[in-house]
Design a protein around this motif. Structure first.
Motif, PDB file in Angstrom:
ATOM      1  N   ALA A   1      -5.013   5.875  -0.819  1.00  0.00           N
ATOM      2  CA  ALA A   1      -4.148   4.710  -1.009  1.00  0.00           C
ATOM      3  C   ALA A   1      -4.150   4.214  -2.446  1.00  0.00           C
ATOM      4  O   ALA A   1      -5.159   4.290  -3.149  1.00  0.00           O
ATOM      5  N   SER A   2      -2.995   3.677  -2.874  1.00  0.00           N
ATOM      6  CA  SER A   2      -2.909   2.877  -4.095  1.00  0.00           C
ATOM      7  C   SER A   2      -2.326   1.521  -3.709  1.00  0.00           C
ATOM      8  O   SER A   2      -1.611   1.403  -2.711  1.00  0.00           O
ATOM      9  N   TYR A   3      -2.624   0.496  -4.531  1.00  0.00           N
ATOM     10  CA  TYR A   3      -2.388  -0.873  -4.091  1.00  0.00           C
ATOM     11  C   TYR A   3      -1.647  -1.699  -5.141  1.00  0.00           C
ATOM     12  O   TYR A   3      -1.947  -1.628  -6.333  1.00  0.00           O
ATOM     13  N   ASP A   4      -0.693  -2.498  -4.683  1.00  0.00           N
ATOM     14  CA  ASP A   4      -0.027  -3.500  -5.497  1.00  0.00           C
ATOM     15  C   ASP A   4      -0.387  -4.854  -4.895  1.00  0.00           C
ATOM     16  O   ASP A   4       0.141  -5.242  -3.855  1.00  0.00           O
ATOM     17  N   ILE A   5      -1.300  -5.569  -5.543  1.00  0.00           N
ATOM     18  CA  ILE A   5      -1.921  -6.759  -4.965  1.00  0.00           C
ATOM     19  C   ILE A   5      -1.223  -8.008  -5.504  1.00  0.00           C
ATOM     20  O   ILE A   5      -1.290  -8.306  -6.700  1.00  0.00           O
ATOM     21  N   MET A   6      -0.555  -8.746  -4.626  1.00  0.00           N
ATOM     22  CA  MET A   6       0.213  -9.919  -5.031  1.00  0.00           C
ATOM     23  C   MET A   6      -0.693 -11.008  -5.611  1.00  0.00           C
ATOM     24  O   MET A   6      -1.782 -11.268  -5.074  1.00  0.00           O
ATOM     25  N   TYR A   7      -0.227 -11.647  -6.690  1.00  0.00           N
ATOM     26  CA  TYR A   7      -0.999 -12.692  -7.365  1.00  0.00           C
ATOM     27  C   TYR A   7      -0.048 -13.755  -7.906  1.00  0.00           C
ATOM     28  O   TYR A   7       1.011 -13.424  -8.435  1.00  0.00           O
ATOM     29  N   PRO A   8      -0.440 -15.033  -7.807  1.00  0.00           N
ATOM     30  CA  PRO A   8      -1.623 -15.572  -7.130  1.00  0.00           C
ATOM     31  C   PRO A   8      -1.355 -15.768  -5.643  1.00  0.00           C
ATOM     32  O   PRO A   8      -0.224 -15.958  -5.223  1.00  0.00           O
TER      33      PRO A   8
ATOM     34  N   VAL B   1       0.839  -1.199   0.000  1.00  0.00           N
ATOM     35  CA  VAL B   1       0.000   0.000   0.000  1.00  0.00           C
ATOM     36  C   VAL B   1       0.874   1.249   0.000  1.00  0.00           C
ATOM     37  O   VAL B   1       1.799   1.379   0.809  1.00  0.00           O
ATOM     38  N   THR B   2       0.570   2.178  -0.901  1.00  0.00           N
ATOM     39  CA  THR B   2       1.244   3.477  -0.954  1.00  0.00           C
ATOM     40  C   THR B   2       0.229   4.573  -0.688  1.00  0.00           C
ATOM     41  O   THR B   2      -0.851   4.588  -1.304  1.00  0.00           O
TER      42      THR B   2
END
Length: 294
Positions: free
Chosen positions: A89-96, A81-82
């Motif tokens: 907030a902006s998000y970098d969501i790990m996958y999978p 989260v930044t």
């Protein structure tokens, strides 16, 4: 008190200096439980220390974890989260991650069948496994509450359109409302016109649109209700919309009148925004004192 099942991602929001437990459906579940409802969570975690921490947290909140699956094959969810200067907030969501692989079971079908309401979001539909489980569980749900969380590139208009048609209650923020309604062919400019456009397009007569610091609009059985928001010093906006939804649906499902429910939910959202992280402890007496200061 009502019985509610929340379905979807459970994870850690990782900030530059710390991490916090989160995930939109978990945040909603947490807020629903804090106001006295019976709440169960259907999700998946990895067999790792983060998964153990998440499971312990849910148990500590007295949320039913019978539907939380543990997998050897995928790690527990994480999001980087930044925050900008205004706390957005902006998000970098790990996958999978584990929550992308939620399996359909007889037990989670039974949980949903017994519940008064079923809460789900759009992000969990990014992977085919969890998406197909969601689609099956929707067949078992009495009252379906859909929380859009548009996180590029993890959504398609086709899936959103399908889920909106299946829902009895839809929650957007204002940016999401404009994006989706225009993608579906709306030529309107005002928030209200686009809200009515979605209601007609999806045959849904319960829709809420949040407007950040400017409150929210609720369409409830062909009537619009408004709250213009509350002035607070924002620490971060992470989870404010989730707590808003948890508070709003808790009130409505417990037969509180729409305007009073909306005011209560906006107050809860503001109290979360002035706190750090998605799940600060907030009790009803604190909300009432905020709404009605002496």
């Amino acid at each position: 008190m009502v019985n509610i099942v929340c379905f979807g991602e459970v994870l850690f929001d990782v900030f530059s200096t710390h991490k916090k437990i989160g995930g939109a459906p978990l945040n909603v579940a947490n807020r629903l439980r804090s106001f006295g409802n019976q709440v169960a969570m259907i999700s998946a975690i990895g067999r790792d220390h983060l998964g153990e921490e998440l499971l312990a947290y849910l148990k500590a909140q007295d949320i039913n974890v019978n539907g939380v699956q543990v997998t050897e094959d995928y790690k527990t969810g994480m999001v980087n989260v930044t925050l900008n200067a205004k706390g957005s907030a902006s998000y970098d969501i790990m996958y999978p991650r584990a929550w992308d692989k939620i399996q359909l079971t007889q037990d989670n079908q039974a949980q949903v069948e017994k519940a008064d309401a079923f809460v789900f979001g759009s992000l969990v539909a990014r992977d085919d496994t969890s998406r197909q489980t969601l689609y099956s569980l929707l067949d078992s749900a009495k009252f379906k509450i859909f929380d859009l969380n548009l996180r590029p590139p993890y959504y398609t208009l086709e899936v959103l359109h399908y889920l909106m048609h299946r829902a009895d209650f839809i929650k957007f923020n204002d940016d999401e409302l404009y994006e989706v309604s225009h993608a579906l062919g709306s030529k309107f400019n005002s928030l209200e016109q686009n809200l009515w456009f979605i209601a007609e397009k999806t045959k849904t007569d319960q829709i809420c649109v949040t407007k950040g610091a400017h409150g929210a609009v609720l369409l409830y059985n062909n009537t619009l209700y408004y709250n213009s928001g509350f002035l607070v010093q924002v620490k971060d906006t992470v989870g404010a919309g989730d707590s808003f939804l948890g508070a709003l649906t808790s009130e409505l499902l417990n037969d509180v009148k729409p305007q009073k429910a909306l005011d209560f939910a906006c107050a809860v959202g503001a109290l979360v925004a002035r706190s750090e992280g998605a799940n600060p402890k907030i009790v009803r007496a604190e909300v009432e004192a905020f709404l009605h200061p002496r």
